[in-house]
Design a protein around this motif. Sequence first.
Motif, PDB file in Angstrom:
ATOM      1  N   VAL A 233       3.814  51.976  31.037  1.00  0.00           N
ATOM      2  CA  VAL A 233       4.157  52.233  29.624  1.00  0.00           C
ATOM      3  C   VAL A 233       2.914  52.695  28.884  1.00  0.00           C
ATOM      4  O   VAL A 233       1.819  52.713  29.438  1.00  0.00           O
ATOM      5  CB  VAL A 233       4.676  50.938  28.935  1.00  0.00           C
ATOM      6  N   ARG A 234       3.112  53.025  27.600  1.00  0.00           N
ATOM      7  CA  ARG A 234       1.971  53.136  26.686  1.00  0.00           C
ATOM      8  C   ARG A 234       1.886  51.793  25.984  1.00  0.00           C
ATOM      9  O   ARG A 234       2.885  51.331  25.403  1.00  0.00           O
ATOM     10  CB  ARG A 234       2.220  54.213  25.638  1.00  0.00           C
ATOM     11  N   ALA A 235       0.721  51.164  26.015  1.00  0.00           N
ATOM     12  CA  ALA A 235       0.574  49.819  25.458  1.00  0.00           C
ATOM     13  C   ALA A 235       1.057  49.782  24.006  1.00  0.00           C
ATOM     14  O   ALA A 235       1.687  48.811  23.568  1.00  0.00           O
ATOM     15  CB  ALA A 235      -0.883  49.357  25.557  1.00  0.00           C
ATOM     16  N   ALA A 236       0.813  50.882  23.263  1.00  0.00           N
ATOM     17  CA  ALA A 236       1.184  50.909  21.842  1.00  0.00           C
ATOM     18  C   ALA A 236       2.696  50.774  21.657  1.00  0.00           C
ATOM     19  O   ALA A 236       3.164  50.211  20.663  1.00  0.00           O
ATOM     20  CB  ALA A 236       0.689  52.207  21.206  1.00  0.00           C
TER      21      ALA A 236
ATOM     22  N   ALA B 143       3.763  47.012  21.694  1.00  0.00           N
ATOM     23  CA  ALA B 143       2.991  46.091  20.835  1.00  0.00           C
ATOM     24  C   ALA B 143       3.918  45.167  20.066  1.00  0.00           C
ATOM     25  O   ALA B 143       3.582  44.003  19.800  1.00  0.00           O
ATOM     26  CB  ALA B 143       2.099  46.890  19.889  1.00  0.00           C
ATOM     27  N   ALA B 144       5.125  45.654  19.736  1.00  0.00           N
ATOM     28  CA  ALA B 144       6.061  44.856  18.942  1.00  0.00           C
ATOM     29  C   ALA B 144       7.067  44.097  19.810  1.00  0.00           C
ATOM     30  O   ALA B 144       8.155  43.761  19.356  1.00  0.00           O
ATOM     31  CB  ALA B 144       6.792  45.776  17.964  1.00  0.00           C
ATOM     32  N   ALA B 145       6.702  43.849  21.097  1.00  0.00           N
ATOM     33  CA  ALA B 145       7.629  43.168  22.019  1.00  0.00           C
ATOM     34  C   ALA B 145       8.125  41.867  21.401  1.00  0.00           C
ATOM     35  O   ALA B 145       7.379  41.228  20.641  1.00  0.00           O
ATOM     36  CB  ALA B 145       6.917  42.898  23.333  1.00  0.00           C
ATOM     37  N   PRO B 146       9.380  41.462  21.711  1.00  0.00           N
ATOM     38  CA  PRO B 146      10.265  42.132  22.679  1.00  0.00           C
ATOM     39  C   PRO B 146      10.800  43.477  22.186  1.00  0.00           C
ATOM     40  O   PRO B 146      11.175  43.586  21.029  1.00  0.00           O
ATOM     41  CB  PRO B 146      11.398  41.129  22.866  1.00  0.00           C
ATOM     42  N   VAL B 147      10.819  44.448  23.150  1.00  0.00           N
ATOM     43  CA  VAL B 147      11.370  45.773  22.871  1.00  0.00           C
ATOM     44  C   VAL B 147      12.172  46.229  24.088  1.00  0.00           C
ATOM     45  O   VAL B 147      11.943  45.732  25.195  1.00  0.00           O
ATOM     46  CB  VAL B 147      10.268  46.831  22.603  1.00  0.00           C
TER      47      VAL B 147
ATOM     48  N   PRO C  25       3.822  41.917  24.811  1.00  0.00           N
ATOM     49  CA  PRO C  25       2.943  43.096  24.716  1.00  0.00           C
ATOM     50  C   PRO C  25       1.887  43.068  25.825  1.00  0.00           C
ATOM     51  O   PRO C  25       1.642  42.015  26.413  1.00  0.00           O
ATOM     52  CB  PRO C  25       2.289  42.946  23.342  1.00  0.00           C
ATOM     53  N   VAL C  26       1.292  44.226  26.142  1.00  0.00           N
ATOM     54  CA  VAL C  26       0.201  44.283  27.135  1.00  0.00           C
ATOM     55  C   VAL C  26      -1.010  44.996  26.546  1.00  0.00           C
ATOM     56  O   VAL C  26      -0.871  45.831  25.647  1.00  0.00           O
ATOM     57  CB  VAL C  26       0.606  45.038  28.418  1.00  0.00           C
ATOM     58  N   ARG C  27      -2.168  44.647  27.054  1.00  0.00           N
ATOM     59  CA  ARG C  27      -3.404  45.356  26.684  1.00  0.00           C
ATOM     60  C   ARG C  27      -3.389  46.720  27.370  1.00  0.00           C
ATOM     61  O   ARG C  27      -2.843  46.860  28.473  1.00  0.00           O
ATOM     62  CB  ARG C  27      -4.640  44.620  27.222  1.00  0.00           C
TER      63      ARG C  27
END
Length: 395
Positions: A56-59, A62-66, A123-125
């Motif tokens: 994915v793209r980390a951005a 960022a608002a997970a859960p998505v 979210p992930v870094r």
Amino acid sequence: MKSVDAHLADILATVRTLAPLELELERALGTTLAEEVSSPVPLPPFDNSAMDGYAVRAADVAAAPVSLPVIDDIAAGSGELRAIGQGHAVRIMTGAPLPAGADAVVPVEWTDGGTVTVRIDRPVREGNAVRRAGEDVQAGEVVLKPGTTIGAAQLGIIAGTGRRRVWVRPRPRVVVLSTGAELVEPGTQLGPGQIWDSNSFTLTAAVREAGGDGFRAGTVTDDPAAFLDQLDAQLVRADAVITSGGVSMGAYEPVKEALGPLGTVRFEKVAMQPGMPQGFGVVGDDQVPIFTLPGNPVSSYVSFQLFVRPALRKMRGLPAGPPITRSAHLLAPLHSPEGKRSFLRGVLADDGTVTPVRGQGSHQLAALALANCLIMVPEQVTEVPSGASVQVIRI
Ligand code: AMP
Ligand code: MG
């Protein structure tokens, strides 16, 4: 009498390091690397996933859960990849190349595992679970230097740089010959006055333990001519020869009688116990080093550790010197003859104490087989009290 150190010094001054040759990787285990190995490409060669999950793209998470649409599925070995766009996810396996546009991998454990759309819970870094190209090795970087002993992991990295063959100093080929009219093969019946040949098995195995290829050439009787014939036949495949027996002061000493007149092998008394009668020199057109060890089983084994093992290290292109010793705390008193360096058999425990085994005769092979070290007593020392600090050589 010649000292142990002088005898080893003579041996190391004579034996030569084996010339390098190029071997298939399958044959290179236990050899010494004779070239620098570098990688022609970065390793890993491309950015790839460290986990099974979603690129994915980390951005975008960022608002997970998505929930994201899964637009592709990339297995390890996949070649042609679509770049991922904003808001997209790609299912990806460990070792599969990271598609362009992705900058992180979400482990499958943080998702619902969907294949059409995927729900991502955390979210992930940026860079999460991504292995970057060149992270292990840069293109052109040296991974192994000459002089390295090739074990399993070293073979692995050589193969990992794409090499099929490698320049090495080979394992020395060492022929082992027992002499003695009393010797018969294990597995056969003993006749009167006979014993089973054990030395050729011990010494061949000791060669292997020391990084050489031992060939057991079996036994020859106490006839010097038969011994020379057998030696001649074996020389073609030998980088070194070890014999046992036939070098003492008695009659019927075939090794001494056969090699003495050649003048290239010296028979000497070395100030040690066990193992006083020693011979060393070279034989044949190729000046093959020959170690003529005494016949008593413990004597020949101790002689191997003191003299042959360091010589094999030199032949392999490794630093060679006297065996490494460590100090230990002696748990029983010891006697040693004046003027000789003794190598008594002992059991070294994890707590640094050492106990001599029962049966210190040079014929007492069973006692040797219980020992894990040689306790060294210097030439001038005749009594060592219990509780003393001693030097030991692990075997
Ligand atoms: P030698 O050095 O030939 O006088 O032998 C010394 C002692 O070691 C004698 O008791 C031999 O019987 C014994 N011996 C010699 N060669 C071997 C062997 N290959 N295996 C077991 N014992 C041996
Ligand atoms: Mg003999």
